[in-house]
Scaffold this motif. Structure first.
Motif, PDB file in Angstrom:
ATOM      1  N   SER A   7       0.848  -1.186   0.000  1.00 22.28           N
ATOM      2  CA  SER A   7       0.000   0.000   0.000  1.00 22.28           C
ATOM      3  C   SER A   7       0.881   1.232   0.000  1.00 22.28           C
ATOM      4  CB  SER A   7      -0.916   0.017   1.223  1.00 22.28           C
ATOM      5  OG  SER A   7      -0.171   0.312   2.383  1.00 22.28           O
ATOM      6  N   ALA A   8       0.314   2.343  -0.439  1.00 20.19           N
ATOM      7  CA  ALA A   8       1.060   3.597  -0.439  1.00 20.19           C
ATOM      8  C   ALA A   8       1.509   3.939   0.974  1.00 20.19           C
ATOM      9  CB  ALA A   8       0.203   4.707  -1.029  1.00 20.19           C
ATOM     10  N   CYS A   9       0.666   3.661   1.973  1.00 19.76           N
ATOM     11  CA  CYS A   9       1.020   3.969   3.363  1.00 19.76           C
ATOM     12  C   CYS A   9       2.262   3.207   3.799  1.00 19.76           C
ATOM     13  CB  CYS A   9      -0.122   3.602   4.301  1.00 19.76           C
ATOM     14  SG  CYS A   9      -1.574   4.623   4.118  1.00 19.76           S
ATOM     15  N   SER A  10       2.318   1.928   3.494  1.00 25.54           N
ATOM     16  CA  SER A  10       3.426   1.109   3.967  1.00 25.54           C
ATOM     17  C   SER A  10       4.710   1.399   3.199  1.00 25.54           C
ATOM     18  CB  SER A  10       3.082  -0.370   3.847  1.00 25.54           C
ATOM     19  OG  SER A  10       2.911  -0.739   2.493  1.00 25.54           O
ATOM     20  N   ILE A  77      -2.922  17.395 -16.129  1.00 28.81           N
ATOM     21  CA  ILE A  77      -1.570  17.820 -16.464  1.00 28.81           C
ATOM     22  C   ILE A  77      -0.668  16.592 -16.354  1.00 28.81           C
ATOM     23  CG2 ILE A  77       0.317  19.371 -15.843  1.00 28.81           C
ATOM     24  CD1 ILE A  77      -2.134  20.919 -14.309  1.00 28.81           C
ATOM     25  N   PRO A  78      -0.264  15.997 -17.491  1.00 24.90           N
ATOM     26  CA  PRO A  78       0.551  14.778 -17.445  1.00 24.90           C
ATOM     27  C   PRO A  78       1.844  14.996 -16.654  1.00 24.90           C
ATOM     28  CG  PRO A  78      -0.224  15.183 -19.666  1.00 24.90           C
ATOM     29  CD  PRO A  78      -0.548  16.416 -18.860  1.00 24.90           C
ATOM     30  N   GLN A  79       2.170  14.030 -15.789  1.00 25.97           N
ATOM     31  CA  GLN A  79       3.391  14.099 -14.988  1.00 25.97           C
ATOM     32  C   GLN A  79       4.472  13.158 -15.517  1.00 25.97           C
ATOM     33  OE1 GLN A  79       3.601  16.338 -12.155  1.00 25.97           O
ATOM     34  NE2 GLN A  79       1.814  17.038 -13.304  1.00 25.97           N
ATOM     35  N   ASN A  80       4.080  12.157 -16.303  1.00 33.08           N
ATOM     36  CA  ASN A  80       5.028  11.218 -16.930  1.00 33.08           C
ATOM     37  C   ASN A  80       6.019  10.631 -15.932  1.00 33.08           C
ATOM     38  OD1 ASN A  80       3.869  11.766 -19.492  1.00 33.08           O
ATOM     39  ND2 ASN A  80       5.061  13.643 -19.604  1.00 33.08           N
ATOM     40  N   MET A  81       5.502  10.148 -14.791  1.00 30.44           N
ATOM     41  CA  MET A  81       6.373   9.592 -13.754  1.00 30.44           C
ATOM     42  C   MET A  81       6.144   8.113 -13.522  1.00 30.44           C
ATOM     43  SD  MET A  81       6.396  12.407 -10.784  1.00 30.44           S
ATOM     44  CE  MET A  81       6.572  14.138 -11.120  1.00 30.44           C
ATOM     45  N   ALA A  82       5.333   7.480 -14.345  1.00 29.70           N
ATOM     46  CA  ALA A  82       4.985   6.092 -14.047  1.00 29.70           C
ATOM     47  C   ALA A  82       4.916   5.275 -15.315  1.00 29.70           C
ATOM     48  CB  ALA A  82       3.625   6.057 -13.348  1.00 29.70           C
ATOM     49  N   THR A 102      -1.659   5.612 -11.559  1.00 29.83           N
ATOM     50  CA  THR A 102      -2.016   4.203 -11.579  1.00 29.83           C
ATOM     51  C   THR A 102      -0.736   3.366 -11.545  1.00 29.83           C
ATOM     52  OG1 THR A 102      -2.011   4.060 -14.003  1.00 29.83           O
ATOM     53  CG2 THR A 102      -4.108   4.610 -12.942  1.00 29.83           C
ATOM     54  N   VAL A 103      -0.857   2.215 -10.918  1.00 30.58           N
ATOM     55  CA  VAL A 103       0.197   1.206 -10.937  1.00 30.58           C
ATOM     56  C   VAL A 103      -0.521  -0.110 -11.217  1.00 30.58           C
ATOM     57  CG1 VAL A 103       1.967  -0.013  -9.633  1.00 30.58           C
ATOM     58  CG2 VAL A 103       1.672   2.455  -9.325  1.00 30.58           C
ATOM     59  N   GLY A 104      -0.247  -0.677 -12.375  1.00 32.90           N
ATOM     60  CA  GLY A 104      -0.972  -1.880 -12.777  1.00 32.90           C
ATOM     61  C   GLY A 104      -2.459  -1.563 -12.824  1.00 32.90           C
ATOM     62  N   ALA A 105      -3.255  -2.357 -12.136  1.00 30.99           N
ATOM     63  CA  ALA A 105      -4.704  -2.152 -12.115  1.00 30.99           C
ATOM     64  C   ALA A 105      -5.158  -1.363 -10.887  1.00 30.99           C
ATOM     65  CB  ALA A 105      -5.403  -3.505 -12.135  1.00 30.99           C
ATOM     66  N   ARG A 106      -4.217  -0.762 -10.166  1.00 29.67           N
ATOM     67  CA  ARG A 106      -4.553  -0.006  -8.956  1.00 29.67           C
ATOM     68  C   ARG A 106      -4.537   1.496  -9.249  1.00 29.67           C
ATOM     69  NH1 ARG A 106      -1.352  -3.202  -4.233  1.00 29.67           N
ATOM     70  NH2 ARG A 106      -2.610  -1.848  -2.911  1.00 29.67           N
ATOM     71  N   HIS A 107      -5.451   2.225  -8.600  1.00 34.55           N
ATOM     72  CA  HIS A 107      -5.674   3.648  -8.878  1.00 34.55           C
ATOM     73  C   HIS A 107      -5.554   4.457  -7.587  1.00 34.55           C
ATOM     74  CE1 HIS A 107      -7.652   1.286 -11.980  1.00 34.55           C
ATOM     75  NE2 HIS A 107      -7.465   2.308 -12.778  1.00 34.55           N
ATOM     76  N   PHE A 108      -4.815   5.564  -7.664  1.00 32.69           N
ATOM     77  CA  PHE A 108      -4.526   6.352  -6.469  1.00 32.69           C
ATOM     78  C   PHE A 108      -4.794   7.835  -6.706  1.00 32.69           C
ATOM     79  CE2 PHE A 108      -1.901   2.606  -6.467  1.00 32.69           C
ATOM     80  CZ  PHE A 108      -2.031   2.113  -5.182  1.00 32.69           C
ATOM     81  N   ASP A 131       7.093  15.793  -5.817  1.00 31.90           N
ATOM     82  CA  ASP A 131       8.078  15.100  -4.985  1.00 31.90           C
ATOM     83  C   ASP A 131       7.475  13.844  -4.358  1.00 31.90           C
ATOM     84  OD1 ASP A 131      10.028  16.944  -5.578  1.00 31.90           O
ATOM     85  OD2 ASP A 131       9.908  18.001  -3.663  1.00 31.90           O
ATOM     86  N   LEU A 132       6.218  13.930  -3.903  1.00 31.16           N
ATOM     87  CA  LEU A 132       5.564  12.754  -3.333  1.00 31.16           C
ATOM     88  C   LEU A 132       5.377  11.667  -4.382  1.00 31.16           C
ATOM     89  CD1 LEU A 132       2.899  14.442  -1.056  1.00 31.16           C
ATOM     90  CD2 LEU A 132       4.892  13.137  -0.311  1.00 31.16           C
ATOM     91  N   LEU A 133       4.983  12.062  -5.594  1.00 28.73           N
ATOM     92  CA  LEU A 133       4.831  11.080  -6.669  1.00 28.73           C
ATOM     93  C   LEU A 133       6.157  10.395  -6.976  1.00 28.73           C
ATOM     94  CD1 LEU A 133       2.441  12.788  -9.256  1.00 28.73           C
ATOM     95  CD2 LEU A 133       1.873  11.143  -7.481  1.00 28.73           C
ATOM     96  N   ARG A 134       7.254  11.157  -6.950  1.00 28.74           N
ATOM     97  CA  ARG A 134       8.573  10.569  -7.218  1.00 28.74           C
ATOM     98  C   ARG A 134       8.951   9.508  -6.182  1.00 28.74           C
ATOM     99  NH1 ARG A 134       9.810  16.065  -8.368  1.00 28.74           N
ATOM    100  NH2 ARG A 134       9.928  16.356 -10.619  1.00 28.74           N
ATOM    101  N   LEU A 135       8.434   9.637  -4.971  1.00 33.56           N
ATOM    102  CA  LEU A 135       8.676   8.625  -3.938  1.00 33.56           C
ATOM    103  C   LEU A 135       7.704   7.461  -4.039  1.00 33.56           C
ATOM    104  CD1 LEU A 135       9.163  10.905  -0.802  1.00 33.56           C
ATOM    105  CD2 LEU A 135      10.938   9.637  -2.022  1.00 33.56           C
ATOM    106  N   LEU A 136       6.425   7.766  -4.192  1.00 30.82           N
ATOM    107  CA  LEU A 136       5.388   6.748  -4.151  1.00 30.82           C
ATOM    108  C   LEU A 136       5.370   5.829  -5.359  1.00 30.82           C
ATOM    109  CD1 LEU A 136       2.358   8.771  -2.778  1.00 30.82           C
ATOM    110  CD2 LEU A 136       3.424   6.795  -1.703  1.00 30.82           C
ATOM    111  N   ILE A 137       5.437   6.404  -6.541  1.00 36.44           N
ATOM    112  CA  ILE A 137       5.240   5.602  -7.751  1.00 36.44           C
ATOM    113  C   ILE A 137       6.302   4.521  -7.905  1.00 36.44           C
ATOM    114  CG2 ILE A 137       5.148   5.662 -10.263  1.00 36.44           C
ATOM    115  CD1 ILE A 137       3.675   8.379  -9.985  1.00 36.44           C
ATOM    116  N   PRO A 138       7.599   4.843  -7.826  1.00 35.95           N
ATOM    117  CA  PRO A 138       8.591   3.755  -7.971  1.00 35.95           C
ATOM    118  C   PRO A 138       8.451   2.699  -6.875  1.00 35.95           C
ATOM    119  CG  PRO A 138       9.650   5.890  -8.218  1.00 35.95           C
ATOM    120  CD  PRO A 138       8.249   6.157  -7.747  1.00 35.95           C
TER     121      PRO A 138
END
Length: 145
Positions: A7-10, A77-82, A102-108, A131-138
Protein backbone atom coordinates in the motif's frame (compact mmCIF):
# COMPACT_ATOMS: atom_id res chain seq x y z
CA UNK A 1 5.74 -7.71 1.11
CA UNK A 2 3.10 -9.47 -0.93
CA UNK A 3 1.19 -7.75 -3.69
CA UNK A 4 -1.99 -7.88 -1.59
CA UNK A 5 -0.30 -6.09 1.33
CA UNK A 6 1.51 -3.40 -0.69
CA UNK A 7 0.00 0.00 0.00
CA UNK A 8 1.06 3.60 -0.44
CA UNK A 9 1.02 3.97 3.36
CA UNK A 10 3.43 1.11 3.97
CA UNK A 11 5.79 2.22 1.20
CA UNK A 12 6.14 5.90 2.04
CA UNK A 13 9.30 6.54 4.03
CA UNK A 14 8.12 9.06 6.58
CA UNK A 15 11.72 10.13 7.19
CA UNK A 16 11.68 11.69 3.71
CA UNK A 17 8.61 13.84 4.32
CA UNK A 18 10.23 16.58 6.43
CA UNK A 19 12.53 17.40 3.50
CA UNK A 20 9.58 17.64 1.13
CA UNK A 21 7.35 19.79 3.33
CA UNK A 22 10.21 21.58 5.05
CA UNK A 23 10.80 23.85 2.08
CA UNK A 24 7.41 25.46 2.63
CA UNK A 25 7.01 25.58 6.39
CA UNK A 26 7.36 23.65 9.62
CA UNK A 27 6.79 19.92 9.43
CA UNK A 28 5.91 17.93 12.53
CA UNK A 29 6.00 14.20 13.12
CA UNK A 30 4.00 11.73 11.03
CA UNK A 31 0.32 11.63 11.91
CA UNK A 32 -1.71 8.68 10.64
CA UNK A 33 -5.45 8.23 10.42
CA UNK A 34 -7.57 6.02 12.66
CA UNK A 35 -10.09 3.60 11.17
CA UNK A 36 -13.66 4.88 11.10
CA UNK A 37 -15.54 3.29 14.04
CA UNK A 38 -18.59 2.57 11.85
CA UNK A 39 -17.08 0.68 8.92
CA UNK A 40 -13.49 0.12 10.06
CA UNK A 41 -12.03 1.85 6.97
CA UNK A 42 -9.47 4.60 7.01
CA UNK A 43 -11.36 7.63 5.70
CA UNK A 44 -8.34 9.27 4.09
CA UNK A 45 -6.47 6.17 2.98
CA UNK A 46 -3.30 7.39 4.67
CA UNK A 47 -2.37 10.88 5.70
CA UNK A 48 0.85 12.54 6.76
CA UNK A 49 0.60 15.95 8.31
CA UNK A 50 0.32 18.30 11.19
CA UNK A 51 -2.03 21.12 12.21
CA UNK A 52 -0.86 23.33 9.33
CA UNK A 53 -0.29 21.04 6.33
CA UNK A 54 -0.89 17.52 5.06
CA UNK A 55 -0.64 15.04 2.21
CA UNK A 56 -3.08 12.20 1.76
CA UNK A 57 -2.91 9.16 -0.49
CA UNK A 58 -6.04 7.15 -1.16
CA UNK A 59 -6.47 4.01 -3.24
CA UNK A 60 -9.77 4.19 -5.12
CA UNK A 61 -11.72 2.02 -7.51
CA UNK A 62 -11.19 2.35 -11.25
CA UNK A 63 -14.68 3.86 -11.52
CA UNK A 64 -14.02 6.52 -8.85
CA UNK A 65 -10.67 7.34 -10.44
CA UNK A 66 -12.21 7.78 -13.89
CA UNK A 67 -15.11 9.83 -12.51
CA UNK A 68 -12.73 12.25 -10.75
CA UNK A 69 -10.46 12.64 -13.77
CA UNK A 70 -13.35 12.81 -16.24
CA UNK A 71 -15.52 15.32 -14.38
CA UNK A 72 -16.66 18.33 -16.44
CA UNK A 73 -14.05 21.07 -16.67
CA UNK A 74 -11.21 19.05 -15.11
CA UNK A 75 -7.79 19.80 -16.54
CA UNK A 76 -5.25 16.94 -16.53
CA UNK A 77 -1.57 17.82 -16.46
CA UNK A 78 0.55 14.78 -17.44
CA UNK A 79 3.39 14.10 -14.99
CA UNK A 80 5.03 11.22 -16.93
CA UNK A 81 6.37 9.59 -13.75
CA UNK A 82 4.98 6.09 -14.05
CA UNK A 83 4.70 3.07 -16.26
CA UNK A 84 0.97 3.76 -15.89
CA UNK A 85 -0.67 7.17 -15.74
CA UNK A 86 0.29 10.11 -13.56
CA UNK A 87 -1.44 13.48 -13.61
CA UNK A 88 -1.83 16.76 -11.83
CA UNK A 89 -5.59 17.33 -11.65
CA UNK A 90 -7.12 20.82 -11.63
CA UNK A 91 -10.84 20.98 -10.97
CA UNK A 92 -13.21 23.33 -12.76
CA UNK A 93 -14.32 24.95 -9.49
CA UNK A 94 -10.82 26.16 -8.48
CA UNK A 95 -10.42 23.62 -5.68
CA UNK A 96 -6.81 22.85 -4.71
CA UNK A 97 -4.97 20.76 -7.27
CA UNK A 98 -4.70 17.04 -6.59
CA UNK A 99 -2.65 14.28 -8.18
CA UNK A 100 -3.58 10.89 -9.60
CA UNK A 101 -1.60 7.85 -10.69
CA UNK A 102 -2.02 4.20 -11.58
CA UNK A 103 0.20 1.21 -10.94
CA UNK A 104 -0.97 -1.88 -12.78
CA UNK A 105 -4.70 -2.15 -12.11
CA UNK A 106 -4.55 -0.01 -8.96
CA UNK A 107 -5.67 3.65 -8.88
CA UNK A 108 -4.53 6.35 -6.47
CA UNK A 109 -5.47 9.94 -5.65
CA UNK A 110 -3.08 12.26 -3.80
CA UNK A 111 -4.13 15.45 -1.99
CA UNK A 112 -1.45 17.97 -1.02
CA UNK A 113 -2.20 20.97 1.19
CA UNK A 114 0.92 23.01 2.05
CA UNK A 115 -1.13 25.24 4.35
CA UNK A 116 -4.62 24.54 5.68
CA UNK A 117 -5.45 28.25 5.60
CA UNK A 118 -4.94 28.26 1.83
CA UNK A 119 -2.16 30.83 2.02
CA UNK A 120 0.48 29.29 -0.24
CA UNK A 121 1.70 29.79 -3.79
CA UNK A 122 0.28 27.32 -6.29
CA UNK A 123 3.77 26.22 -7.31
CA UNK A 124 4.42 24.97 -3.75
CA UNK A 125 1.49 22.55 -3.95
CA UNK A 126 2.64 21.38 -7.38
CA UNK A 127 6.26 20.82 -6.29
CA UNK A 128 5.31 18.95 -3.10
CA UNK A 129 2.90 16.77 -5.08
CA UNK A 130 5.53 15.96 -7.68
CA UNK A 131 8.08 15.10 -4.99
CA UNK A 132 5.56 12.75 -3.33
CA UNK A 133 4.83 11.08 -6.67
CA UNK A 134 8.57 10.57 -7.22
CA UNK A 135 8.68 8.63 -3.94
CA UNK A 136 5.39 6.75 -4.15
CA UNK A 137 5.24 5.60 -7.75
CA UNK A 138 8.59 3.76 -7.97
CA UNK A 139 7.97 2.15 -4.58
CA UNK A 140 4.53 0.95 -5.66
CA UNK A 141 5.84 -0.28 -9.03
CA UNK A 142 8.65 -2.22 -7.31
CA UNK A 143 6.26 -3.76 -4.80
CA UNK A 144 3.76 -4.83 -7.45
CA UNK A 145 6.15 -6.33 -10.01
Amino acid sequence: MSTQQASACSLMDTEELPGIFGRYGEYEAFVGTRPDPVDGKRPWGCTWGNPTSYASVQEVSREDYRNRLGAPGVQLIPQNMAKGESFGVRSADDEPMMFAFTVGARHFLVDVVPSRDGDYPQFAQNEIGQDLLRLLIPAMEDALT
